[in-house]
Design a protein around this motif. Structure first.
Motif, PDB file in Angstrom:
ATOM      1  N   ALA A   1      -0.152   8.762   3.729  1.00  0.00           N
ATOM      2  CA  ALA A   1       0.415   8.123   3.961  1.00  0.00           C
ATOM      3  C   ALA A   1       1.532   7.620   4.986  1.00  0.00           C
ATOM      4  O   ALA A   1       2.775   7.080   5.478  1.00  0.00           O
ATOM      5  CB  ALA A   1       0.801   7.128   2.663  1.00  0.00           C
TER       6      ALA A   1
ATOM      7  N   ARG B   1       4.264  12.060  -7.720  1.00  0.00           N
ATOM      8  CA  ARG B   1       4.369  12.066  -6.482  1.00  0.00           C
ATOM      9  C   ARG B   1       6.450  11.877  -6.109  1.00  0.00           C
ATOM     10  O   ARG B   1       6.263  11.985  -5.002  1.00  0.00           O
ATOM     11  CB  ARG B   1       3.649  10.791  -5.498  1.00  0.00           C
TER      12      ARG B   1
ATOM     13  N   GLU C   1       1.107  -1.184   0.006  1.00  0.00           N
ATOM     14  CA  GLU C   1       0.177   0.014   0.104  1.00  0.00           C
ATOM     15  C   GLU C   1       0.912   0.986   0.039  1.00  0.00           C
ATOM     16  O   GLU C   1       0.441   2.279  -0.767  1.00  0.00           O
ATOM     17  CB  GLU C   1      -1.240  -0.071   1.341  1.00  0.00           C
ATOM     18  N   TRP C   2       2.441   1.444   1.029  1.00  0.00           N
ATOM     19  CA  TRP C   2       2.765   2.298   1.065  1.00  0.00           C
ATOM     20  C   TRP C   2       3.475   2.564  -0.338  1.00  0.00           C
ATOM     21  O   TRP C   2       3.413   3.607  -0.927  1.00  0.00           O
ATOM     22  CB  TRP C   2       3.772   2.363   1.879  1.00  0.00           C
TER      23      TRP C   2
ATOM     24  N   LYS D   1      -2.402  13.020  -0.599  1.00  0.00           N
ATOM     25  CA  LYS D   1      -2.106  10.421  -0.130  1.00  0.00           C
ATOM     26  C   LYS D   1      -1.338  10.516   0.369  1.00  0.00           C
ATOM     27  O   LYS D   1      -0.337   9.813   1.081  1.00  0.00           O
ATOM     28  CB  LYS D   1      -2.120  10.578  -1.796  1.00  0.00           C
TER      29      LYS D   1
ATOM     30  N   VAL E   1       1.246   4.258  -3.161  1.00  0.00           N
ATOM     31  CA  VAL E   1       1.376   5.511  -3.344  1.00  0.00           C
ATOM     32  C   VAL E   1       2.659   6.259  -3.414  1.00  0.00           C
ATOM     33  O   VAL E   1       1.584   7.392  -4.476  1.00  0.00           O
ATOM     34  CB  VAL E   1       1.028   6.101  -1.256  1.00  0.00           C
TER      35      VAL E   1
ATOM     36  N   HIS F   1      -2.653  14.947  -4.235  1.00  0.00           N
ATOM     37  CA  HIS F   1      -1.047  14.486  -4.196  1.00  0.00           C
ATOM     38  C   HIS F   1      -0.731  14.205  -2.932  1.00  0.00           C
ATOM     39  O   HIS F   1       0.427  13.365  -2.377  1.00  0.00           O
ATOM     40  CB  HIS F   1      -0.245  15.061  -5.497  1.00  0.00           C
TER      41      HIS F   1
END
Length: 98
Positions: free
Chosen positions: A59, A20, A10-11, A55, A14, A52
């Motif tokens: 995280a 990003r 998941e990290w 997000k 991101v 962005h």
């Protein structure tokens, strides 16, 4: 599957976006930056940039601190700095101050 792998995946999701990656790389190189500077550099609408940044904040990769009317962003997660130093060896690795 172990929770550890799920969290790391998941990290990585991101981070796995060109905008990003660019934001993180810019913060590593400059140490900190405000939204206006980022917006001018990336040539993105403010709403897109904010999405962005949100997000990355959610995280725990970056953090923002208010300075007057500005929010100054910097890298919070040292692992992001280390990962980008592997992906982009030309950037200088800077220690994240916690």
């Amino acid at each position: 599957m172990e929770e550890h792998y799920i969290r790391k995946a998941e990290w990585l999701k991101v981070i796995a976006h060109p905008v990003r990656l660019c934001i993180i790389q810019g913060l590593i190189e400059k140490n900190s930056c405000n939204v206006t500077e980022m917006q001018n550099c990336l040539e993105l609408p403010q709403s897109t940039l904010s999405m962005h940044l949100q997000k990355l904040r959610s995280a725990g990769i970056i953090e923002g601190s208010r300075k007057g009317l500005e929010v100054i962003y910097q890298i919070k997660d040292q692992q992001a700095t280390e990962l980008l130093s592997v992906l982009f060896p030309q950037i200088q690795l800077k220690e994240v101050i916690e």
